[in-house]
Design an enzyme around this catalytic site. Structure first.
Site, short mmCIF file in Angstrom:
data_model
loop_
_atom_site.label_atom_id
_atom_site.label_comp_id
_atom_site.label_asym_id
_atom_site.label_seq_id
_atom_site.Cartn_x
_atom_site.Cartn_y
_atom_site.Cartn_z
N TYR A 185 15.80 -25.51 -7.46
CA TYR A 185 16.41 -24.89 -6.63
C TYR A 185 16.96 -24.70 -4.98
CZ TYR A 185 18.26 -19.64 -7.38
OH TYR A 185 18.41 -18.55 -6.57
N SER B 136 21.41 -17.97 -2.00
CA SER B 136 19.61 -17.61 -1.90
C SER B 136 19.25 -18.27 -0.62
CB SER B 136 19.34 -18.92 -2.63
OG SER B 136 18.45 -17.82 -3.06
#
Ligand SMILES: NC(=O)c1ccc[n+]([C@@H]2O[C@H](COP(=O)([O-])OP(=O)(O)OC[C@H]3O[C@@H](n4cnc5c(N)ncnc54)[C@H](OP(=O)(O)O)[C@@H]3O)[C@@H](O)[C@H]2O)c1
Length: 248
Positions: A156, A143
């Site tokens: 995350y 990401s």
């Protein structure tokens, strides 16, 4: 395999929605055989039926990536049915953002189990076959959060940094086996990912951000197809992309 995509056997985790589903559709339309894994059996079964109805080859195998035996069953199922595995797309993930001080320990554990251990289990399930074949391609999903951390995204982002690191270590180790490795780091794409946030105030902000900036999930599918479609001697190791309007 004129386009280096057609006829390949691609295993996709997290194929029941978002990026995994979009990639299954995109690749199947180009002649790829897709093996779909996720926990929501109804979703992957109806997707497989739809792709088969359009003349494609697809198989759905209910899979929870936090259990190695289930990921192995997914990959074994692909090889037993189609004779090989060309691409392992370790895509399943969740993003329950929250500030660390809220001590959302269950969220932290789930995020680590799916986003890191799930990727490792995918590598573990696919690697023995790919070593034997002396060919294969492992694609992991990181990401923008694998490159940047912001308040509320620490856990995350840590998992997505881990995916980047694992992918680079894997790249170096699998050279003797002619295996390609790609890690794809997308920005905001319109999927169900913000629904995994359990804190209502955080979820509201992230939903607003996604409504303003996210672009369709098909952008990710095109990045996967790009990496897959290169000639066998070219290994696309990293792709980082964002919506053009996304600053962060
Ligand atoms: N959308 C974005 O903006 C964005 C940006 C950067 C990176 N990513 C990454 O892209 C990947 C896909 O996410 P998405 O955006 O497509 O979100 P999504 O629509 O929520 O899809 C997530 C997928 O992961 C699966 N999944 C979750 N837990 C699982 C488990 N324990 N076992 C098996 N599958 C599981 C879900 O299936 P089931 O619930 O049916 O199991 C679903 O298919 C994730 O790794 C995410 O971190 C997304």
């Amino acid at each position: 395999m004129g386009n280096n995509i057609e006829g390949k056997v691609v295993v996709i985790t997290g194929a029941s929605s978002g990026l995994g589903e979009a990639t299954a559709r995109h690749l199947s339309a180009q002649g790829t055989i897709v093996v779909l894994g996720a926990r929501r059996a109804d979703r992957i079964e109806s997707l497989a039926d739809e792709l088969i109805g359009r003349g494609g080859k697809a198989l759905a195998i209910t899979t929870d990536v936090t259990h190695y035996d289930q990921v192995k069953r997914l990959v074994d199922g692909a090889v037993q049915t189609y004779g090989r595995i060309d691409v392992m797309l370790n895509n399943a993930g969740l993003m329950p953002h929250s500030p660390l001080e809220r001590l959302k320990i269950d969220d932290w554990n789930r995020t680590i189990d799916v986003n890191i251990k799930g990727v490792l289990y995918g590598i573990a399930a696919a690697l023995p076959y790919m070593k034997q074949q002396k060919a294969g391609h492992i694609i992991n999903v990181s990401s923008v959060a694998g490159h940047k951390v912001r308040p509320g995204s620490a856990v995350y982002a840590a998992t997505k940094h881990a995916v980047l690191t694992l992918s680079e270590g894997l790249r170096q180790e699998v050279k003797p086996y002619n295996i390609r490795t790609t890690v794809i780091s997308p920005g905001a794409l319109a999927t169900e990912l913000p629904d995994t946030i359990t804190e209502p105030d955080v979820a509201e902000n992230i939903h607003k951000f996604y409504e303003a900036f996210a672009i369709p999930a098909d952008s990710f599918a095109r990045a996967v197809a790009f990496a897959m479609s290169q000639p066998a001697d070219m290994d696309v190791n990293e792709i980082l992309f964002r919506p053009t309007r996304q600053e962060l």
